[in-house]
Motif scaffolding. Structure first.
Motif, PDB file in Angstrom:
ATOM      1  N   PHE A 142      23.660 -38.777  48.468  1.00 55.58           N
ATOM      2  CA  PHE A 142      24.276 -38.367  49.722  1.00 55.58           C
ATOM      3  C   PHE A 142      23.186 -38.033  50.725  1.00 55.58           C
ATOM      4  O   PHE A 142      22.131 -37.524  50.345  1.00 55.58           O
ATOM      5  CB  PHE A 142      25.146 -37.115  49.526  1.00 55.58           C
ATOM      6  N   VAL A 143      23.464 -38.294  51.992  1.00 61.99           N
ATOM      7  CA  VAL A 143      22.578 -37.864  53.072  1.00 61.99           C
ATOM      8  C   VAL A 143      23.422 -36.968  53.973  1.00 61.99           C
ATOM      9  O   VAL A 143      24.312 -37.454  54.682  1.00 61.99           O
ATOM     10  CB  VAL A 143      22.013 -39.055  53.874  1.00 61.99           C
ATOM     11  N   PRO A 144      23.161 -35.658  53.934  1.00 59.51           N
ATOM     12  CA  PRO A 144      23.970 -34.731  54.732  1.00 59.51           C
ATOM     13  C   PRO A 144      23.856 -35.007  56.228  1.00 59.51           C
ATOM     14  O   PRO A 144      22.774 -35.318  56.735  1.00 59.51           O
ATOM     15  CB  PRO A 144      23.365 -33.357  54.405  1.00 59.51           C
ATOM     16  N   ASP A 145      24.990 -34.940  56.923  1.00 58.39           N
ATOM     17  CA  ASP A 145      25.079 -35.087  58.376  1.00 58.39           C
ATOM     18  C   ASP A 145      24.355 -36.324  58.901  1.00 58.39           C
ATOM     19  O   ASP A 145      23.795 -36.327  59.986  1.00 58.39           O
ATOM     20  CB  ASP A 145      24.548 -33.825  59.076  1.00 58.39           C
ATOM     21  N   TYR A 146      24.394 -37.396  58.141  1.00 60.62           N
ATOM     22  CA  TYR A 146      23.718 -38.643  58.506  1.00 60.62           C
ATOM     23  C   TYR A 146      24.205 -39.182  59.850  1.00 60.62           C
ATOM     24  O   TYR A 146      23.438 -39.721  60.635  1.00 60.62           O
ATOM     25  CB  TYR A 146      23.957 -39.681  57.410  1.00 60.62           C
ATOM     26  N   TYR A 147      25.489 -39.034  60.102  1.00 60.13           N
ATOM     27  CA  TYR A 147      26.082 -39.615  61.294  1.00 60.13           C
ATOM     28  C   TYR A 147      26.048 -38.683  62.501  1.00 60.13           C
ATOM     29  O   TYR A 147      26.515 -39.049  63.573  1.00 60.13           O
ATOM     30  CB  TYR A 147      27.515 -40.082  61.005  1.00 60.13           C
ATOM     31  N   GLY A 148      25.512 -37.488  62.335  1.00 62.80           N
ATOM     32  CA  GLY A 148      25.361 -36.580  63.459  1.00 62.80           C
ATOM     33  C   GLY A 148      26.642 -35.920  63.914  1.00 62.80           C
ATOM     34  O   GLY A 148      26.659 -35.231  64.922  1.00 62.80           O
TER      35      GLY A 148
END
Length: 161
Positions: A142-148
């Motif tokens: 997972f990449v947290p807050d990837y989409y802003g």
């Protein structure tokens, strides 16, 4: 090279997949804008023109119904394919165009020497995750807050043969 997309279309309608051309960009941007809350701008697509992994699905001679953008980069001595963007016009979703685009893109990446392919998908995008799993992609991290916008991305990966 244009190929007919098997199993897609009604009656005599046929969808073909071919490399994107400059004339396709406005239609691609329209599909992008209708598909995503944070769409890529025109110039982002323009930069990928000529890349073997920038493909469009067309109905008839020119009606763009979907697209995929993918490329290859070096990653620790390996060729890493990256599916950067894929979308199908809302009127054509569920017809197999997305599957056809992804299949063709994976074939292009394989032919260009990619060992592995990765992509990022919104954690909430169940339809896309299902499609990617059907193609053998597995969740990597997972990449947290990837989409802003407080939404995480799931990085998915698939080894190529």
């Amino acid at each position: 090279m244009t190929t007919q997309a098997p199993g897609i279309g009604n009656g005599d309608d046929r969808f073909a997949v071919r490399p994107a051309e400059r004339a396709d960009l406005l239609a691609v941007v329209r599909i992008e804008t209708e598909s995503f809350s944070q769409p890529w701008p025109y110039d982002a697509f323009e930069r990928f023109l000529g890349e073997p992994g920038f493909l469009v699905a067309v109905e008839g001679a020119t009606a763009v119904t979907g697209y995929i953008v993918a490329d290859i980069t070096q990653n620790f001595g390996q060729q890493l394919g990256h599916v950067k963007d894929i979308a199908v016009h809302p009127d054509y979703r569920g017809t197999g165009i997305g599957s056809t685009l992804l299949s063709r893109s994976l074939a292009v990446l394989t032919a260009r020497g990619a060992d592995t392919v990765k992509l990022e998908v919104r954690r909430s995008n169940e339809d896309a995750k299902r499609l990617y799993r059907e193609f053998g992609f597995e969740s990597l991290r997972f990449v947290p807050d990837y989409y802003g916008d407080d939404e995480d991305a799931i990085v998915m990966i698939r080894k190529l043969n």
